[in-house]
Design an enzyme around this catalytic site. Structure first.
Site, PDB file in Angstrom:
ATOM      1  N   ASP A  40       6.458  -8.603  13.060  1.00 54.44           N
ATOM      2  CA  ASP A  40       5.737  -7.649  13.903  1.00 54.44           C
ATOM      3  C   ASP A  40       5.378  -8.294  15.243  1.00 54.44           C
ATOM      4  O   ASP A  40       4.637  -9.272  15.289  1.00 54.44           O
ATOM      5  CB  ASP A  40       4.466  -7.220  13.159  1.00 54.44           C
ATOM      6  CG  ASP A  40       3.840  -5.975  13.725  1.00 54.44           C
ATOM      7  OD1 ASP A  40       4.292  -5.482  14.767  1.00 54.44           O
ATOM      8  OD2 ASP A  40       2.870  -5.475  13.111  1.00 54.44           O
ATOM      9  N   ASP A  41       5.924  -7.771  16.327  1.00 53.61           N
ATOM     10  CA  ASP A  41       5.686  -8.307  17.675  1.00 53.61           C
ATOM     11  C   ASP A  41       6.240  -9.718  17.859  1.00 53.61           C
ATOM     12  O   ASP A  41       5.696 -10.516  18.632  1.00 53.61           O
ATOM     13  CB  ASP A  41       4.194  -8.301  18.026  1.00 53.61           C
ATOM     14  CG  ASP A  41       3.660  -6.914  18.334  1.00 53.61           C
ATOM     15  OD1 ASP A  41       4.397  -5.935  18.150  1.00 53.61           O
ATOM     16  OD2 ASP A  41       2.493  -6.807  18.763  1.00 53.61           O
ATOM     17  N   CYS A  78       6.467  -0.637  17.622  1.00 56.73           N
ATOM     18  CA  CYS A  78       6.321  -0.642  16.172  1.00 56.73           C
ATOM     19  C   CYS A  78       6.679   0.675  15.503  1.00 56.73           C
ATOM     20  O   CYS A  78       7.575   0.728  14.655  1.00 56.73           O
ATOM     21  CB  CYS A  78       4.899  -1.068  15.797  1.00 56.73           C
ATOM     22  SG  CYS A  78       3.622  -0.450  16.909  1.00 56.73           S
ATOM     23  N   ARG A  82      10.109   1.382  13.127  1.00 58.87           N
ATOM     24  CA  ARG A  82       9.933   1.582  11.687  1.00 58.87           C
ATOM     25  C   ARG A  82      10.494   2.935  11.253  1.00 58.87           C
ATOM     26  O   ARG A  82      11.087   3.062  10.173  1.00 58.87           O
ATOM     27  CB  ARG A  82       8.451   1.435  11.322  1.00 58.87           C
ATOM     28  CG  ARG A  82       7.971   0.019  11.509  1.00 58.87           C
ATOM     29  CD  ARG A  82       6.453  -0.123  11.613  1.00 58.87           C
ATOM     30  NE  ARG A  82       6.165  -1.355  12.311  1.00 58.87           N
ATOM     31  CZ  ARG A  82       6.165  -2.569  11.736  1.00 58.87           C
ATOM     32  NH1 ARG A  82       6.399  -2.678  10.438  1.00 58.87           N
ATOM     33  NH2 ARG A  82       5.925  -3.655  12.446  1.00 58.87           N
ATOM     34  N   LYS A 139       3.202  -3.411   6.446  1.00 57.62           N
ATOM     35  CA  LYS A 139       2.781  -2.419   7.434  1.00 57.62           C
ATOM     36  C   LYS A 139       3.630  -1.152   7.368  1.00 57.62           C
ATOM     37  O   LYS A 139       4.839  -1.204   7.537  1.00 57.62           O
ATOM     38  CB  LYS A 139       2.865  -3.052   8.827  1.00 57.62           C
ATOM     39  CG  LYS A 139       2.542  -2.132   9.989  1.00 57.62           C
ATOM     40  CD  LYS A 139       2.519  -2.936  11.270  1.00 57.62           C
ATOM     41  CE  LYS A 139       2.438  -2.074  12.508  1.00 57.62           C
ATOM     42  NZ  LYS A 139       2.312  -2.882  13.735  1.00 57.62           N
ATOM     43  N   HIS A 141       2.703   2.378   9.091  1.00 55.75           N
ATOM     44  CA  HIS A 141       2.580   2.795  10.500  1.00 55.75           C
ATOM     45  C   HIS A 141       3.519   3.937  10.903  1.00 55.75           C
ATOM     46  O   HIS A 141       3.930   4.032  12.056  1.00 55.75           O
ATOM     47  CB  HIS A 141       2.783   1.585  11.427  1.00 55.75           C
ATOM     48  CG  HIS A 141       1.984   1.680  12.693  1.00 55.75           C
ATOM     49  ND1 HIS A 141       2.303   0.985  13.844  1.00 55.75           N
ATOM     50  CD2 HIS A 141       0.866   2.393  12.981  1.00 55.75           C
ATOM     51  CE1 HIS A 141       1.418   1.249  14.786  1.00 55.75           C
ATOM     52  NE2 HIS A 141       0.535   2.105  14.287  1.00 55.75           N
ATOM     53  N   HIS A 228       1.657 -10.155  14.864  1.00 54.58           N
ATOM     54  CA  HIS A 228       0.900  -9.156  15.624  1.00 54.58           C
ATOM     55  C   HIS A 228      -0.572  -9.570  15.705  1.00 54.58           C
ATOM     56  O   HIS A 228      -1.112 -10.148  14.766  1.00 54.58           O
ATOM     57  CB  HIS A 228       1.042  -7.810  14.916  1.00 54.58           C
ATOM     58  CG  HIS A 228       0.547  -6.623  15.683  1.00 54.58           C
ATOM     59  ND1 HIS A 228      -0.778  -6.407  15.974  1.00 54.58           N
ATOM     60  CD2 HIS A 228       1.219  -5.559  16.195  1.00 54.58           C
ATOM     61  CE1 HIS A 228      -0.909  -5.258  16.637  1.00 54.58           C
ATOM     62  NE2 HIS A 228       0.295  -4.721  16.786  1.00 54.58           N
ATOM     63  N   ASP A 332      10.289  -5.891  15.070  1.00 54.59           N
ATOM     64  CA  ASP A 332      10.176  -4.484  15.471  1.00 54.59           C
ATOM     65  C   ASP A 332      10.207  -4.277  16.980  1.00 54.59           C
ATOM     66  O   ASP A 332      10.454  -3.166  17.455  1.00 54.59           O
ATOM     67  CB  ASP A 332       8.922  -3.841  14.867  1.00 54.59           C
ATOM     68  CG  ASP A 332       7.626  -4.451  15.370  1.00 54.59           C
ATOM     69  OD1 ASP A 332       7.659  -5.552  15.951  1.00 54.59           O
ATOM     70  OD2 ASP A 332       6.556  -3.832  15.161  1.00 54.59           O
ATOM     71  N   ASN A 333       9.927  -5.312  17.740  1.00 58.16           N
ATOM     72  CA  ASN A 333       9.971  -5.237  19.207  1.00 58.16           C
ATOM     73  C   ASN A 333       9.786  -6.634  19.759  1.00 58.16           C
ATOM     74  O   ASN A 333       9.622  -7.596  19.006  1.00 58.16           O
ATOM     75  CB  ASN A 333       8.899  -4.289  19.770  1.00 58.16           C
ATOM     76  CG  ASN A 333       7.520  -4.464  19.171  1.00 58.16           C
ATOM     77  OD1 ASN A 333       7.041  -3.601  18.446  1.00 58.16           O
ATOM     78  ND2 ASN A 333       6.890  -5.588  19.445  1.00 58.16           N
ATOM     79  N   LYS A 377       7.263  -5.835  24.898  1.00 58.31           N
ATOM     80  CA  LYS A 377       7.120  -4.694  23.990  1.00 58.31           C
ATOM     81  C   LYS A 377       6.816  -3.418  24.777  1.00 58.31           C
ATOM     82  O   LYS A 377       6.040  -3.436  25.744  1.00 58.31           O
ATOM     83  CB  LYS A 377       5.971  -4.993  23.024  1.00 58.31           C
ATOM     84  CG  LYS A 377       5.500  -3.845  22.148  1.00 58.31           C
ATOM     85  CD  LYS A 377       4.304  -4.305  21.342  1.00 58.31           C
ATOM     86  CE  LYS A 377       3.700  -3.195  20.489  1.00 58.31           C
ATOM     87  NZ  LYS A 377       2.530  -3.680  19.716  1.00 58.31           N
TER      88      LYS A 377
END
Length: 520
Positions: A40-41, A78, A82, A139, A141, A228, A332-333, A377
């Site tokens: 994540d991130d 994110c 996803r 996660k 989301h 993240h 995710d990014n 991001k």
């Protein structure tokens, strides 16, 4: 996973059970297990085999014994990424053109509704119908309301964070509640001994080992919240990195660039994008220790994630399932330039990384994470949408030492899983199976598209058309000669720009992209 037991005792029992009772989980179905691991991130250069300093021996080993992709793309943020992973569609077609919607928000059904389209089957629904166990930890989301939670979307078992971010040590008393959920019920975290990255892995292992039927393969979506924000890590992990980052972001970015070149990830076509004007020279910074601490915590979070990936791999090895398991790792990014200080979510006086703190690492370090690219991001320039990607499947994938050039996209993961599960791939899906990377066949030529909060892009072959939100002009890059997006060719190539814009507009209308008004 039991939060009542000390971790050392738990893992001792796990190791003993694996040694004494380890055997194949399946005796009949030859189809592979499938595991998607999403960070994540995480920026393009943050793990060791892509240039980073954080210790990631387990990911590096997967990469060395599998495939490493040079040009794999996510959706830039994110929720959209996803949604695309789960449905195999561009995020707008899945109902997630922007971010999640909450109970107190008015919503209009369609591309920006803020939860997965209930008429669009998820990867879990496809695979469960095909006879797979379907598990998820981490996660979610892509739907805050309970009717949109994972067990309603095809997963047999779930443990994790429904929302986008929360403390790694506790549930925060925030205005917008962050649900930790086990199965379909809110889960009360223990007051001590909890760390999200560990817990997500422990529960994933528990799900795998507790399969009711050992004749079925499984699908696991392990969606870590690391790295993240909030930046939270164990002091023992942070201590490995604090002195390292005192060198500062200018030196570290140059070092990463050099390492990426030495690894063969970057060649002479790649230029190191200049430091943005809003990021100061490291030598002008007075509170160097505080800034170094931020990046040390960030690296520690990656380190801990890799340790947990190692535990998952050890479990698969003990149960003799690693050889016939496809593992895909991605982010995710890109790294995020966000700063959340104004939210005042942390406790006063807490040191960054500690329980009770709530901090970010901000644009200066995000610029390092996204080496050699520019922006972050949420932007559709390479820094926002390009991801490290590792494919590992010993039974079918022969290791390759270099990095593979053909572009891939997160929309390709569902078709890949369906092919491995021997399920027909729906013709309407925009992605294609990534199996061409290990089979002797060529991928179909195609264009790839992005849009998020007014940031737009199209990749057509080696051409990249990209635009920032607002009244910024379209930019054009020849990625075959300039993969770092250093030289904007739009001023002298207006015909190419217009042709690509027309192609983008056809896609945007098809998926329901909504123009965001320019603020004057």
């Amino acid at each position: 996973m039991s939060h009542k037991k000390p971790r050392s005792i738990f893992w001792g029992l796990l190791a003993l059970s694996s040694l004494c009772f380890g055997h194949k989980l399946r005796t009949s179905d030859p189809r592979p297990n499938i595991i998607f691991i999403m960070a994540d991130d995480l920026g393009y250069s943050d793990i060791g085999c892509y240039g980073g300093e954080a210790k990631t021996p387990n990911l590096d080993k997967l990469a060395a014994n599998g495939l490493k992709l040079r040009n794999f793309y996510n959706a830039g943020r994110c929720c959209p990424t996803r949604a695309s992973l789960l449905t195999g569609n561009y995020s707008h077609a899945a109902g997630m053109g922007n971010m999640v919607s909450f109970d107190d928000q008015k919503i209009s059904p369609g591309p920006y509704q803020g939860f997965l389209d209930p008429n669009t089957p998820t990867i879990a629904e496809h695979l469960r119908q095909a006879g797979y166990h379907t598990y998820m930890t981490g996660k979610w989301h892509v739907g805050e309301r309970q009717e949109h939670w994972p067990l309603k979307q095809g997963f047999d078992k779930y443990f994790g964070l429904i929302s986008g971010a929360s403390s790694f040590f506790e549930v925060l008393p925030e205005k917008r509640k962050r649900y930790m959920v086990l199965q379909d019920q809110e889960y009360v975290l223990p007051k001590e001994g909890y760390y999200a990255t560990d817990a997500f892995t422990d529960k994933a292992i528990e799900f795998i080992q507790g399969q009711a039927s050992q004749s079925k393969p499984f699908f696991l979506y392990l969606a870590y919240t690391a790295p993240h924000f909030p930046l939270h890590a164990y002091e023992s992990d942070i201590a490995k990195y604090e002195s390292l980052y005192l060198q500062g972001w200018d030196v570290l970015r140059q070092q990463r660039f050099a390492k990426m070149q030495a690894l063969g990830l970057l060649d002479k076509r790649y230029q190191l994008s200049p430091r943005p004007t809003d990021i100061p020279d490291w030598n002008s910074i007075s509170d160097k220790k505080s800034w170094a601490r931020k990046m040390a915590v960030y690296a520690a979070m990656i380190d801990r994630m890799d340790q947990n990936i190692g535990k998952l791999i050890q479990t698969l090895e003990a149960w003799k399932e690693l050889d016939n398991t496809l593992i895909v790792f991605l982010s995710d990014n890109g790294g995020t330039s966000e700063n959340v200080d104004d939210r005042k979510l942390g406790e006063p006086g807490k040191r960054i990384g500690e329980r009770g703190s709530y901090g970010t690492y901000d644009a200066p370090w995000a610029n390092v994470s996204n080496t050699p690219f520019k922006l972050y991001k949420s932007y559709m320039h390479e820094g926002g949408i390009i991801s490290p990607c590792i494919l590992h499947w010993p039974a079918k994938i022969k290791p390759k030492s270099g990095y593979l050039n053909t572009p891939g996209h997160v929309i390709d993961l569902l078709p890949t899983a369906l092919e491995l599960a021997q399920v027909p791939i729906p013709k309407e899906l925009p992605g294609q199976s990534l199996s061409y990377f290990w089979k002797a066949k060529k991928p179909k030529s195609r264009s790839l598209f992005w849009e998020h909060i007014g940031n737009k892009a199209l990749r057509h072959g080696h051409w990249k058309l990209v635009k920032e939100h607002g009244d910024k002009d379209w930019e054009l890059y020849d990625l075959s000669a300039d993969p770092s997006e250093s030289v904007n060719l739009a001023p002298q190539a207006s015909e190419k720009v217009e042709a690509l814009k027309a192609e983008y507009e056809v896609w945007a209308k098809q998926v329901g992209v909504r123009e965001i008004p320019v603020k004057k």
